[in-house]
Design an enzyme around this catalytic site. Sequence first.
Site, mmCIF file in Angstrom:
data_model
loop_
_atom_site.group_PDB
_atom_site.id
_atom_site.type_symbol
_atom_site.label_atom_id
_atom_site.label_comp_id
_atom_site.label_asym_id
_atom_site.label_seq_id
_atom_site.Cartn_x
_atom_site.Cartn_y
_atom_site.Cartn_z
ATOM 1 N N SER A 130 -127.971 42.418 -60.026
ATOM 2 C CA SER A 130 -126.559 42.068 -60.229
ATOM 3 C C SER A 130 -126.419 41.202 -61.467
ATOM 4 O O SER A 130 -127.334 40.432 -61.801
ATOM 5 C CB SER A 130 -126.049 41.285 -59.017
ATOM 6 O OG SER A 130 -124.742 40.819 -59.251
ATOM 7 N N TYR A 143 -126.818 34.282 -53.304
ATOM 8 C CA TYR A 143 -126.815 35.677 -53.788
ATOM 9 C C TYR A 143 -127.371 35.722 -55.216
ATOM 10 O O TYR A 143 -128.257 36.534 -55.521
ATOM 11 C CB TYR A 143 -125.388 36.236 -53.738
ATOM 12 C CG TYR A 143 -125.280 37.684 -54.151
ATOM 13 C CD1 TYR A 143 -125.758 38.704 -53.325
ATOM 14 C CD2 TYR A 143 -124.703 38.044 -55.373
ATOM 15 C CE1 TYR A 143 -125.660 40.043 -53.705
ATOM 16 C CE2 TYR A 143 -124.602 39.377 -55.754
ATOM 17 C CZ TYR A 143 -125.073 40.372 -54.916
ATOM 18 O OH TYR A 143 -124.983 41.696 -55.299
HETATM 19 N N1 LIG Z 1 -120.367 45.936 -54.907
HETATM 20 C C1 LIG Z 1 -120.650 45.082 -55.873
HETATM 21 O O1 LIG Z 1 -119.732 44.453 -56.472
HETATM 22 C C2 LIG Z 1 -122.082 44.884 -56.307
HETATM 23 C C3 LIG Z 1 -122.294 44.232 -57.544
HETATM 24 C C4 LIG Z 1 -123.608 44.007 -57.954
HETATM 25 C C5 LIG Z 1 -124.668 44.432 -57.176
HETATM 26 N N2 LIG Z 1 -124.427 45.056 -55.983
HETATM 27 C C6 LIG Z 1 -125.593 45.457 -55.192
HETATM 28 O O2 LIG Z 1 -125.566 46.850 -54.993
HETATM 29 C C7 LIG Z 1 -126.225 47.184 -53.764
HETATM 30 C C8 LIG Z 1 -125.333 48.077 -52.927
HETATM 31 O O3 LIG Z 1 -124.151 47.364 -52.608
HETATM 32 P P1 LIG Z 1 -122.752 48.071 -52.252
HETATM 33 O O4 LIG Z 1 -121.707 47.358 -53.000
HETATM 34 O O5 LIG Z 1 -122.869 49.534 -52.370
HETATM 35 O O6 LIG Z 1 -122.604 47.592 -50.730
HETATM 36 P P2 LIG Z 1 -122.463 48.402 -49.358
HETATM 37 O O7 LIG Z 1 -121.468 49.503 -49.500
HETATM 38 O O8 LIG Z 1 -122.239 47.347 -48.340
HETATM 39 O O9 LIG Z 1 -123.886 49.078 -49.169
HETATM 40 C C9 LIG Z 1 -124.999 48.356 -48.755
HETATM 41 C C10 LIG Z 1 -126.053 49.320 -48.268
HETATM 42 O O10 LIG Z 1 -127.199 48.553 -47.887
HETATM 43 C C11 LIG Z 1 -127.588 48.909 -46.566
HETATM 44 N N3 LIG Z 1 -128.075 47.717 -45.877
HETATM 45 C C12 LIG Z 1 -127.448 46.530 -45.677
HETATM 46 N N4 LIG Z 1 -128.217 45.693 -44.988
HETATM 47 C C13 LIG Z 1 -129.378 46.346 -44.757
HETATM 48 C C14 LIG Z 1 -130.580 45.995 -44.070
HETATM 49 N N5 LIG Z 1 -130.742 44.799 -43.487
HETATM 50 N N6 LIG Z 1 -131.568 46.930 -44.010
HETATM 51 C C15 LIG Z 1 -131.414 48.137 -44.576
HETATM 52 N N7 LIG Z 1 -130.299 48.540 -45.212
HETATM 53 C C16 LIG Z 1 -129.293 47.636 -45.298
HETATM 54 C C17 LIG Z 1 -126.336 49.459 -45.889
HETATM 55 O O11 LIG Z 1 -126.737 50.453 -44.955
HETATM 56 P P3 LIG Z 1 -126.453 50.413 -43.363
HETATM 57 O O12 LIG Z 1 -125.343 49.422 -43.138
HETATM 58 O O13 LIG Z 1 -126.057 51.828 -43.041
HETATM 59 O O14 LIG Z 1 -127.757 50.015 -42.795
HETATM 60 C C18 LIG Z 1 -125.593 50.100 -47.061
HETATM 61 O O15 LIG Z 1 -125.969 51.451 -47.203
HETATM 62 C C19 LIG Z 1 -126.565 45.847 -53.097
HETATM 63 O O16 LIG Z 1 -127.905 45.517 -53.363
HETATM 64 C C20 LIG Z 1 -125.620 44.872 -53.794
HETATM 65 O O17 LIG Z 1 -126.101 43.565 -53.772
HETATM 66 C C21 LIG Z 1 -123.165 45.294 -55.534
#
Ligand SMILES: NC(=O)c1ccc[n+]([C@@H]2O[C@H](COP(=O)([O-])OP(=O)(O)OC[C@H]3O[C@@H](n4cnc5c(N)ncnc54)[C@H](OP(=O)(O)O)[C@@H]3O)[C@@H](O)[C@H]2O)c1
Length: 268
Positions: A130, A143
Amino acid sequence: MEKIVLVTGASSGIGKSIAYLLLEKKYVVYGTSRNPKKISSKFNFPLLKLEVSDKNSIKSVVKKIIDKHSRIDILINNAGVGITGSIEETPEAEIINNFKINFFGPIYLIKSVLPVMRKNKFGRIINICSIAGYSGLPFRGIYSASKSSLILVTESLRMELNKSNIKLTTVDPGDVKTDISTRRFHTPLVKDSPYYDTYKRNLNTINSHVFKGKKPEFIANKVFKILNKNNPKPHYLVGSIIEKLSVFLKIFLPQKLYEKLLMMFYKL
Ligand SMILES: NC(=O)c1ccc[n+]([C@@H]2O[C@H](COP(=O)([O-])OP(=O)(O)OC[C@H]3O[C@@H](n4cnc5c(N)ncnc54)[C@H](OP(=O)(O)O)[C@@H]3O)[C@@H](O)[C@H]2O)c1
């Protein structure tokens, strides 16, 4: 030969977009979710059960894919969760949990796929970190720290694996429009807390930024482009101009001026 790819956290958001794009581009895709049974019928790729904070769960996912294909060519370490709150008031158990999911889990996944990648003389690992990992952001310190730790470990691994054909890189998004805010741990707002006003205001800001963020497909396209490079860079920032500029400003501005700008941005 088609590449075998494991995308963790492919049930929603960025991971789901990456998995679908790679499927469309003819990769053999395995995604993961903690509860695949409930949802796997809606997906066009196998969704394996993975709790990323559990070593045995990681072992079992990796073994399943290796047993079938004798290789994993690409690992996209995407599964992750957010956490907000002042450092003082964030419960210790939640801090540890965040590191287990965002830092220790991805490292164990990397350790688990490296032997087979080395054996096959090919490997690509993309850690979804991130832009928040480049600065200690207020009310997102844990985070920032968990993502920053994975950014640094990626740098170390790149040098340690320099002689192999295993390349690691981070993709560092700014805000992305997913449901991450509904799933992250929010340290409760407490009326008589010294942080009440600033945390409340910033929580609204943090959540509203996510809604205005890039589409997850934007990040998926970047990942696909990186996978086509023979020699990817250590890091790829993917966000708005201001988000990317913030990383460069931190390097070039005097420290106190940069801190002042951040505090102005967050109205602190
Ligand atoms: N959205 C943003 O603004 C943003 C910005 C920078 C970086 N990111 C990073 O991008 C990645 C994806 O985020 P997203 O925004 O797409 O969020 P999201 O829609 O909440 O997706 C998170 C994914 O991680 C899985 N997950 C969560 N906890 C887990 C655990 N304990 N074990 C295994 N799987 C787990 C969830 O799967 P299940 O719930 O089905 O298990 C889900 O598929 C993350 O690493 C996040 O930090 C996001």
